[in-house]
Design an enzyme around this catalytic site. Structure first.
Site, PDB file in Angstrom:
ATOM      1  N   LYS A  13       8.917 -14.072   4.081  1.00  0.00           N
ATOM      2  CA  LYS A  13       8.635 -15.174   5.648  1.00  0.00           C
ATOM      3  C   LYS A  13       9.184 -16.469   5.003  1.00  0.00           C
ATOM      4  O   LYS A  13       9.783 -17.117   5.917  1.00  0.00           O
ATOM      5  CB  LYS A  13       7.401 -14.979   6.007  1.00  0.00           C
ATOM      6  CG  LYS A  13       6.950 -13.406   6.378  1.00  0.00           C
ATOM      7  CD  LYS A  13       5.525 -13.492   6.857  1.00  0.00           C
ATOM      8  CE  LYS A  13       4.257 -13.830   6.076  1.00  0.00           C
ATOM      9  NZ  LYS A  13       4.465 -12.938   4.823  1.00  0.00           N
ATOM     10  N   ARG A  88      -2.545 -14.114  12.377  1.00  0.00           N
ATOM     11  CA  ARG A  88      -2.887 -12.809  11.212  1.00  0.00           C
ATOM     12  C   ARG A  88      -3.920 -11.830  11.608  1.00  0.00           C
ATOM     13  O   ARG A  88      -3.992 -10.899  10.944  1.00  0.00           O
ATOM     14  CB  ARG A  88      -3.566 -13.812  10.058  1.00  0.00           C
ATOM     15  CG  ARG A  88      -3.178 -13.357   8.627  1.00  0.00           C
ATOM     16  CD  ARG A  88      -1.959 -13.508   8.046  1.00  0.00           C
ATOM     17  NE  ARG A  88      -1.905 -13.504   6.645  1.00  0.00           N
ATOM     18  CZ  ARG A  88      -1.477 -14.263   6.010  1.00  0.00           C
ATOM     19  NH1 ARG A  88      -0.691 -15.489   6.567  1.00  0.00           N
ATOM     20  NH2 ARG A  88      -1.232 -14.136   4.695  1.00  0.00           N
ATOM     21  N   ARG A 127       6.811 -13.714  -8.531  1.00  0.00           N
ATOM     22  CA  ARG A 127       7.107 -15.109  -8.063  1.00  0.00           C
ATOM     23  C   ARG A 127       6.327 -16.262  -8.830  1.00  0.00           C
ATOM     24  O   ARG A 127       5.344 -16.213  -9.316  1.00  0.00           O
ATOM     25  CB  ARG A 127       6.555 -15.061  -6.680  1.00  0.00           C
ATOM     26  CG  ARG A 127       6.585 -16.312  -5.900  1.00  0.00           C
ATOM     27  CD  ARG A 127       6.420 -16.176  -4.508  1.00  0.00           C
ATOM     28  NE  ARG A 127       4.854 -15.828  -3.972  1.00  0.00           N
ATOM     29  CZ  ARG A 127       4.483 -15.790  -2.875  1.00  0.00           C
ATOM     30  NH1 ARG A 127       5.253 -16.011  -1.826  1.00  0.00           N
ATOM     31  NH2 ARG A 127       3.267 -15.332  -2.717  1.00  0.00           N
ATOM     32  N   ARG A 154       0.670 -18.483  -8.446  1.00  0.00           N
ATOM     33  CA  ARG A 154      -0.331 -18.563  -7.476  1.00  0.00           C
ATOM     34  C   ARG A 154      -1.393 -17.659  -7.907  1.00  0.00           C
ATOM     35  O   ARG A 154      -0.978 -16.524  -8.602  1.00  0.00           O
ATOM     36  CB  ARG A 154       0.116 -18.083  -5.995  1.00  0.00           C
ATOM     37  CG  ARG A 154       0.836 -19.357  -5.068  1.00  0.00           C
ATOM     38  CD  ARG A 154       1.440 -18.898  -3.905  1.00  0.00           C
ATOM     39  NE  ARG A 154       0.557 -17.931  -3.145  1.00  0.00           N
ATOM     40  CZ  ARG A 154       1.022 -17.705  -1.965  1.00  0.00           C
ATOM     41  NH1 ARG A 154       2.311 -17.930  -1.362  1.00  0.00           N
ATOM     42  NH2 ARG A 154       0.301 -16.719  -1.224  1.00  0.00           N
ATOM     43  N   ARG A 165      -4.376  -8.014  -0.848  1.00  0.00           N
ATOM     44  CA  ARG A 165      -3.629  -8.513   0.309  1.00  0.00           C
ATOM     45  C   ARG A 165      -2.746  -7.717   1.202  1.00  0.00           C
ATOM     46  O   ARG A 165      -2.877  -7.821   2.249  1.00  0.00           O
ATOM     47  CB  ARG A 165      -2.659  -9.773  -0.373  1.00  0.00           C
ATOM     48  CG  ARG A 165      -3.445 -10.855  -0.849  1.00  0.00           C
ATOM     49  CD  ARG A 165      -2.462 -11.782  -1.805  1.00  0.00           C
ATOM     50  NE  ARG A 165      -1.454 -12.428  -0.905  1.00  0.00           N
ATOM     51  CZ  ARG A 165      -0.354 -12.727  -1.637  1.00  0.00           C
ATOM     52  NH1 ARG A 165      -0.173 -12.777  -3.062  1.00  0.00           N
ATOM     53  NH2 ARG A 165       0.444 -13.493  -0.962  1.00  0.00           N
TER      54      ARG A 165
HETATM   55  P1  AP5 Z   1       8.321 -15.523   0.042  1.00  0.00           P
HETATM   56  O1  AP5 Z   1       9.522 -15.962   0.994  1.00  0.00           O
HETATM   57  O2  AP5 Z   1       7.365 -16.273  -0.646  1.00  0.00           O
HETATM   58  O3  AP5 Z   1       7.361 -14.432   0.992  1.00  0.00           O
HETATM   59  P2  AP5 Z   1       6.528 -14.686   2.011  1.00  0.00           P
HETATM   60  O4  AP5 Z   1       6.588 -13.619   2.981  1.00  0.00           O
HETATM   61  O5  AP5 Z   1       6.101 -15.971   2.438  1.00  0.00           O
HETATM   62  O6  AP5 Z   1       4.939 -14.292   1.125  1.00  0.00           O
HETATM   63  P3  AP5 Z   1       3.642 -15.194   1.067  1.00  0.00           P
HETATM   64  O7  AP5 Z   1       2.944 -14.365  -0.315  1.00  0.00           O
HETATM   65  O8  AP5 Z   1       3.739 -16.533   0.998  1.00  0.00           O
HETATM   66  O9  AP5 Z   1       3.006 -14.525   2.343  1.00  0.00           O
HETATM   67  P4  AP5 Z   1       1.357 -14.523   2.255  1.00  0.00           P
HETATM   68  O10 AP5 Z   1       1.748 -13.990   3.825  1.00  0.00           O
HETATM   69  O11 AP5 Z   1       0.699 -13.599   1.739  1.00  0.00           O
HETATM   70  O12 AP5 Z   1       0.699 -15.768   2.001  1.00  0.00           O
HETATM   71  P5  AP5 Z   1       0.239 -17.034   2.688  1.00  0.00           P
HETATM   72  O13 AP5 Z   1       0.649 -18.262   1.797  1.00  0.00           O
HETATM   73  O14 AP5 Z   1       0.679 -16.891   4.207  1.00  0.00           O
HETATM   74  O15 AP5 Z   1       9.111 -14.436  -1.128  1.00  0.00           O
HETATM   75  C1  AP5 Z   1       8.110 -13.831  -2.117  1.00  0.00           C
HETATM   76  C2  AP5 Z   1       9.058 -13.748  -3.361  1.00  0.00           C
HETATM   77  O16 AP5 Z   1      10.230 -12.900  -3.188  1.00  0.00           O
HETATM   78  C3  AP5 Z   1       9.676 -15.075  -3.739  1.00  0.00           C
HETATM   79  O17 AP5 Z   1       9.728 -14.959  -5.002  1.00  0.00           O
HETATM   80  C4  AP5 Z   1      11.131 -15.255  -3.129  1.00  0.00           C
HETATM   81  O18 AP5 Z   1      11.968 -15.863  -3.820  1.00  0.00           O
HETATM   82  C5  AP5 Z   1      11.377 -13.670  -3.476  1.00  0.00           C
HETATM   83  N1  AP5 Z   1      12.197 -12.958  -2.116  1.00  0.00           N
HETATM   84  C6  AP5 Z   1      12.219 -13.657  -0.855  1.00  0.00           C
HETATM   85  N2  AP5 Z   1      13.176 -12.978  -0.042  1.00  0.00           N
HETATM   86  C7  AP5 Z   1      13.672 -12.092  -0.969  1.00  0.00           C
HETATM   87  C8  AP5 Z   1      14.918 -11.128  -0.914  1.00  0.00           C
HETATM   88  N3  AP5 Z   1      15.538 -11.005   0.249  1.00  0.00           N
HETATM   89  N4  AP5 Z   1      15.361 -10.358  -1.866  1.00  0.00           N
HETATM   90  C9  AP5 Z   1      14.856 -10.738  -3.153  1.00  0.00           C
HETATM   91  N5  AP5 Z   1      13.680 -11.496  -3.384  1.00  0.00           N
HETATM   92  C10 AP5 Z   1      13.360 -12.168  -2.257  1.00  0.00           C
HETATM   93  O19 AP5 Z   1      -1.212 -16.695   2.823  1.00  0.00           O
HETATM   94  C11 AP5 Z   1      -1.961 -16.950   1.387  1.00  0.00           C
HETATM   95  C12 AP5 Z   1      -3.383 -16.608   1.711  1.00  0.00           C
HETATM   96  O20 AP5 Z   1      -3.989 -17.582   2.693  1.00  0.00           O
HETATM   97  C13 AP5 Z   1      -3.774 -15.546   2.619  1.00  0.00           C
HETATM   98  O21 AP5 Z   1      -4.060 -14.182   1.742  1.00  0.00           O
HETATM   99  C14 AP5 Z   1      -5.031 -15.848   3.225  1.00  0.00           C
HETATM  100  O22 AP5 Z   1      -6.158 -15.586   2.392  1.00  0.00           O
HETATM  101  C15 AP5 Z   1      -4.926 -17.128   3.605  1.00  0.00           C
HETATM  102  N6  AP5 Z   1      -4.278 -17.255   5.127  1.00  0.00           N
HETATM  103  C16 AP5 Z   1      -3.209 -17.629   5.355  1.00  0.00           C
HETATM  104  N7  AP5 Z   1      -2.893 -17.523   6.463  1.00  0.00           N
HETATM  105  C17 AP5 Z   1      -4.037 -17.391   7.252  1.00  0.00           C
HETATM  106  C18 AP5 Z   1      -4.429 -16.939   8.577  1.00  0.00           C
HETATM  107  N8  AP5 Z   1      -3.505 -17.372   9.495  1.00  0.00           N
HETATM  108  N9  AP5 Z   1      -5.508 -16.647   8.745  1.00  0.00           N
HETATM  109  C19 AP5 Z   1      -6.474 -16.344   7.516  1.00  0.00           C
HETATM  110  N10 AP5 Z   1      -6.139 -16.443   6.240  1.00  0.00           N
HETATM  111  C20 AP5 Z   1      -4.829 -16.983   6.087  1.00  0.00           C
END
Ligand code: AP5
Length: 208
Positions: A13, A88, A127, A154, A165
């Site tokens: 994402k 979420r 990552r 991270r 997660r």
């Molecule tokens: P990346 O693009 O970083 O993936 P992402 O989907 O953004 O993953 P996140 O881990 O950031 O999402 P998340 O939803 O768990 O975390 P968030 O920060 O929102 O890609 C991942 C890896 O793959 C990278 O190394 C990239 O280079 C690689 N990649 C990407 N595309 C690729 C492809 N096509 N092919 C190969 N490799 C590829 O949330 C973190 C925490 O915050 C949550 O666990 C929760 O505790 C809290 N939180 C966040 N939002 C909320 C909410 N709304 N409500 C409550 N808690 C929340």
């Protein structure tokens, strides 16, 4: 462009959002980035949020919703926005519907980046993320190519937290796929292909 990004942790994402922001200049509203900034600043909210994030759980709605409302009210979000990681759960989705109705704004789409869980586990364990700007890359990159910041792993990308997660995603976030499908605005792309190929599809599906 006013869209919500859906997909499991690590689906790509943030990667696709970064590309859309670079090309179209819309606001990238990532609740994960907002929360990590609060953790780094050691604010009261950040201290509370860290406990949940490290456990692979959702941060309580009352902490997250205020952050999103504040960010949506900023000038740059009036032109367009990508909500990444929000909503979420169905309670957050209902709050977002109300907030957007008050702003007189409708979502153009909810874009699901679809990737199998076994691929995700491999991606997240390797990552590395920039401490300064949030740029992501593989484990061999130690200096951020975008801003020169330090790349780190991270805390929630450690193997023991990744599975938690994914469990949280399945239980609480996956129902949103049906929620937005019911509204007729769900768009799905296959995220298990090279980044640029996924991006071509993202633009096609968004009519860009
Ligand atoms: P990346 O693009 O970083 O993936 P992402 O989907 O953004 O993953 P996140 O881990 O950031 O999402 P998340 O939803 O768990 O975390 P968030 O920060 O929102 O890609 C991942 C890896 O793959 C990278 O190394 C990239 O280079 C690689 N990649 C990407 N595309 C690729 C492809 N096509 N092919 C190969 N490799 C590829 O949330 C973190 C925490 O915050 C949550 O666990 C929760 O505790 C809290 N939180 C966040 N939002 C909320 C909410 N709304 N409500 C409550 N808690 C929340």
């Amino acid at each position: 462009m006013k869209i919500v990004l859906l997909g499991a942790p690590g689906a790509g994402k943030g990667t696709q959002a970064q590309k859309l922001v670079e090309e179209y200049g819309v606001a990238h509203i990532s609740t994960g980035d907002l929360l990590r900034a609060a953790v780094k600043a050691q604010s009261e909210l950040g201290v509370k949020a860290k406990e949940y994030m490290d456990a692979g759980k959702l941060v309580p709605d009352e902490l997250v919703i205020g952050l999103v409302k504040e960010r949506l009210a900023k000038d740059d979000a009036q032109i367009g926005f990508i909500l990444d990681g929000f909503p979420r759960n169905t309670a957050q989705a209902a709050v977002l519907d109300t907030e957007l109705a008050e702003m007189g704004v409708a979502l153009d789409g909810a874009l699901l980046v679809d990737v199998a869980f076994d691929v995700i586990v491999k991606r997240l364990s390797s990552r590395r993320t920039c401490r300064s700007c949030g740029y992501t890359a593989g484990p061999t990159v130690t200096v951020c190519p975008r801003c020169g910041g330090e790349m780190y792993q991270r805390d929630d990308d450690k193997p023991e937290t990744i599975q938690k997660r994914l469990d949280t995603y399945q239980a609480q976030t996956e129902p949103l796929i049906e929620y937005y499908d019911g509204k007729g605005i769900l768009i799905k792309v296959d995220g298990d292909r090279p980044v640029d190929e996924v991006y071509v599809d993202v633009k096609k599906e968004l009519g860009l």
